[in-house]
Design a protein around this motif. Structure first.
Motif, PDB file in Angstrom:
ATOM      1  N   UNK A 110       0.836  -1.208   0.000  1.00  0.00           N
ATOM      2  CA  UNK A 110       0.000   0.000   0.000  1.00  0.00           C
ATOM      3  C   UNK A 110       0.866   1.251   0.000  1.00  0.00           C
ATOM      4  N   UNK A 111       1.918   1.240   0.819  1.00  0.00           N
ATOM      5  CA  UNK A 111       2.810   2.406   0.887  1.00  0.00           C
ATOM      6  C   UNK A 111       3.508   2.635  -0.454  1.00  0.00           C
ATOM      7  N   UNK A 112       3.944   1.541  -1.077  1.00  0.00           N
ATOM      8  CA  UNK A 112       4.593   1.642  -2.380  1.00  0.00           C
ATOM      9  C   UNK A 112       3.647   2.248  -3.410  1.00  0.00           C
ATOM     10  N   UNK A 113       2.397   1.782  -3.395  1.00  0.00           N
ATOM     11  CA  UNK A 113       1.397   2.301  -4.336  1.00  0.00           C
ATOM     12  C   UNK A 113       1.160   3.794  -4.104  1.00  0.00           C
ATOM     13  N   UNK A 151       4.286  10.352  -6.892  1.00  0.00           N
ATOM     14  CA  UNK A 151       5.312  10.707  -7.875  1.00  0.00           C
ATOM     15  C   UNK A 151       4.697  10.987  -9.241  1.00  0.00           C
ATOM     16  N   UNK A 152       3.696  10.199  -9.607  1.00  0.00           N
ATOM     17  CA  UNK A 152       3.020  10.408 -10.887  1.00  0.00           C
ATOM     18  C   UNK A 152       2.327  11.766 -10.908  1.00  0.00           C
ATOM     19  N   UNK A 153       1.635  12.107  -9.827  1.00  0.00           N
ATOM     20  CA  UNK A 153       0.933  13.383  -9.760  1.00  0.00           C
ATOM     21  C   UNK A 153       1.915  14.556  -9.775  1.00  0.00           C
ATOM     22  N   UNK A 154       3.037  14.394  -9.065  1.00  0.00           N
ATOM     23  CA  UNK A 154       4.060  15.452  -9.040  1.00  0.00           C
ATOM     24  C   UNK A 154       4.616  15.677 -10.441  1.00  0.00           C
ATOM     25  N   UNK A 155       4.891  14.579 -11.156  1.00  0.00           N
ATOM     26  CA  UNK A 155       5.416  14.681 -12.528  1.00  0.00           C
ATOM     27  C   UNK A 155       4.426  15.378 -13.450  1.00  0.00           C
ATOM     28  N   UNK A 156       3.135  15.146 -13.208  1.00  0.00           N
ATOM     29  CA  UNK A 156       2.120  15.722 -14.073  1.00  0.00           C
ATOM     30  C   UNK A 156       1.879  17.204 -13.804  1.00  0.00           C
ATOM     31  N   UNK A 157       1.957  17.615 -12.535  1.00  0.00           N
ATOM     32  CA  UNK A 157       1.603  19.014 -12.258  1.00  0.00           C
ATOM     33  C   UNK A 157       2.234  19.643 -11.057  1.00  0.00           C
ATOM     34  N   UNK A 158       3.220  19.001 -10.419  1.00  0.00           N
ATOM     35  CA  UNK A 158       3.892  19.615  -9.296  1.00  0.00           C
ATOM     36  C   UNK A 158       3.310  19.193  -7.951  1.00  0.00           C
ATOM     37  N   UNK A 159       3.940  19.683  -6.872  1.00  0.00           N
ATOM     38  CA  UNK A 159       3.578  19.293  -5.515  1.00  0.00           C
ATOM     39  C   UNK A 159       2.138  19.686  -5.181  1.00  0.00           C
ATOM     40  N   UNK A 189      -0.447  20.190  -7.097  1.00  0.00           N
ATOM     41  CA  UNK A 189      -1.378  19.352  -7.848  1.00  0.00           C
ATOM     42  C   UNK A 189      -1.446  17.954  -7.222  1.00  0.00           C
ATOM     43  N   UNK A 190      -0.273  17.404  -6.850  1.00  0.00           N
ATOM     44  CA  UNK A 190      -0.222  16.074  -6.250  1.00  0.00           C
ATOM     45  C   UNK A 190      -0.954  16.057  -4.908  1.00  0.00           C
ATOM     46  N   UNK A 191      -0.711  17.083  -4.110  1.00  0.00           N
ATOM     47  CA  UNK A 191      -1.337  17.159  -2.782  1.00  0.00           C
ATOM     48  C   UNK A 191      -2.863  17.204  -2.908  1.00  0.00           C
ATOM     49  N   UNK A 192      -3.351  17.970  -3.871  1.00  0.00           N
ATOM     50  CA  UNK A 192      -4.797  18.110  -4.064  1.00  0.00           C
ATOM     51  C   UNK A 192      -5.429  16.768  -4.447  1.00  0.00           C
ATOM     52  N   UNK A 193      -4.808  16.049  -5.392  1.00  0.00           N
ATOM     53  CA  UNK A 193      -5.362  14.775  -5.834  1.00  0.00           C
ATOM     54  C   UNK A 193      -5.245  13.702  -4.759  1.00  0.00           C
ATOM     55  N   UNK A 194      -4.118  13.710  -4.025  1.00  0.00           N
ATOM     56  CA  UNK A 194      -3.932  12.708  -2.977  1.00  0.00           C
ATOM     57  C   UNK A 194      -4.919  12.910  -1.832  1.00  0.00           C
ATOM     58  N   UNK A 195      -5.228  14.157  -1.532  1.00  0.00           N
ATOM     59  CA  UNK A 195      -6.213  14.430  -0.487  1.00  0.00           C
ATOM     60  C   UNK A 195      -7.574  13.853  -0.861  1.00  0.00           C
ATOM     61  N   UNK A 196      -7.904  13.955  -2.148  1.00  0.00           N
ATOM     62  CA  UNK A 196      -9.173  13.402  -2.608  1.00  0.00           C
ATOM     63  C   UNK A 196      -9.157  11.871  -2.571  1.00  0.00           C
ATOM     64  N   UNK A 197      -8.003  11.299  -2.880  1.00  0.00           N
ATOM     65  CA  UNK A 197      -7.908   9.835  -2.957  1.00  0.00           C
ATOM     66  C   UNK A 197      -7.658   9.187  -1.604  1.00  0.00           C
ATOM     67  N   UNK A 198      -6.835   9.820  -0.755  1.00  0.00           N
ATOM     68  CA  UNK A 198      -6.394   9.181   0.479  1.00  0.00           C
ATOM     69  C   UNK A 198      -6.834   9.894   1.748  1.00  0.00           C
TER      70      UNK A 198
END
Length: 336
Positions: free
Chosen positions: A60-63, A69-77, A79-88
């Motif tokens: 789970x941690x690896x995933x 990392x994928x979200x950061x590559x797509x749009x930066x920290x 953007x990643x934080x926003x999507x991860x908050x929605x997912x996790x």
């Protein structure tokens, strides 16, 4: 087996590889350094049993980290934080981002690295050579080569020189260039000075551009910065450098070279290189190549350069895989 929170990074990696199975793990090993492989192999060997809940937690941690990392590559920290908050959820997202920012440096211009080179060229070709050099230093060699090859000839050598001589760049400068070039990019995670540029990046770029661009840049550098040109050339390999190879290596290379490409390449090479190649071919094949060169008539310079570049690419590939060894000077002498 210890709980996940008490495990070291190496232990988690070992558990992950065991969970992935031998086939996928062997693929991962191909991308690791020798000391990392030894460390992981030892850890896997010492791993007797893994509780299912621990294995699940590590997976789970690896995933989660891969997702971040994928979200950061797509749009930066951001953007990643926003999507991860929605997912996790907010707490878990903060934890995952914290792990990444503590251990990884997010590479600047990551969004730009996914942009087509021809499109990017339209944005940066009129910028100051120093700005272009900074951006190209962060791109892949193939992407940077496509751009530098399309720049105006008078700009090519200037940009190449600036990449090679670049040392450290303030994160504020990088941040401003990022902001102008792509507003979607987030702020740099790493606030220390970033080491970028140098001899190796420009060698990678020059090894990838077309032969005409490479020759033009090197000729200009030899006039303006002869010492720098010499340092770069020591790390490069051009078609004429076949003269520095031993017969066994030349014969290995020739096994992978198309006969038509060889004939065209030799058509534009000097007599010394031609004789060296012919001496490493069978008499029958050497005669056939000589006849092909004679009957093909005049050949465009562009075709000669492309054929020579194909052969150089084969040489570099064989060198990368360790099938041949090329002495480049500066401590790389071969001891037999």
């Amino acid at each position: 087996m210890e709980k996940k929170s008490e495990l070291s990074g190496v232990q988690k990696a070992a558990i992950l590889l065991v969970a992935l199975g031998p086939e996928k793990s062997s693929t991962v090993f191909k991308h690791l350094k020798e000391d990392e492989i030894e460390q992981l192999t030892l850890e896997i060997a010492n791993t007797r049993s893994i509780q299912q809940n621990v294995k699940d937690q590590v997976m789970d941690e690896f995933y989660e980290v891969c997702l971040a990392q994928q979200y950061i590559a797509e749009g930066g920290i951001g953007y990643a934080k926003e999507l991860l908050e929605k997912a996790l959820g907010e707490d878990k997202a903060r934890e995952v981002i914290g792990k990444l920012t503590a251990s990884l440096q997010v590479r600047p211009f990551e969004f730009v690295r996914k942009t087509d080179a021809s499109q990017l060229l339209n944005f940066i070709q009129d910028e100051h050579p120093q700005t272009i050099a900074l951006i190209l230093s962060y791109l892949s060699a193939s992407q940077a080569a496509a751009i530098i090859g399309a720049l105006a000839p008078e700009k090519q050598a200037d940009v190449a020189k600036r990449i090679a001589m670049m040392d450290r760049t303030s994160p504020d400068v990088i941040k401003e260039v990022e902001r102008v070039l792509e507003k979607k990019l987030a702020s740099l995670v790493n606030q220390d000075y970033t080491i970028v540029g140098g001899i190796d990046p420009i060698v990678d770029i020059l090894n990838t551009v077309d032969r005409g661009t490479e020759k033009h840049i090197m000729e200009q550098l030899e006039i303006e910065e002869p010492e720098l040109a010499d340092d770069i050339r020591k790390k490069m390999f051009v078609f004429e450098d076949i003269r520095s190879m031993d017969d066994k290596s030349i014969q290995r290379v020739l096994r992978d070279v198309d006969n038509n490409d060889l004939a065209i390449a030799l058509k534009g090479s000097n007599e010394e290189v031609q004789e060296l190649i012919f001496n490493n071919l069978s008499k029958r094949l050497a005669t056939m190549i000589r006849e092909d060169m004679e009957f093909m008539g005049p050949v465009r310079l562009k075709d000669v350069e492309e054929a020579q570049q194909k052969i150089v690419n084969i040489i570099r590939k064989l060198e990368d895989t360790g099938e041949i060894i090329i002495s480049r000077g500066g401590g790389d002498e071969i001891i037999v």
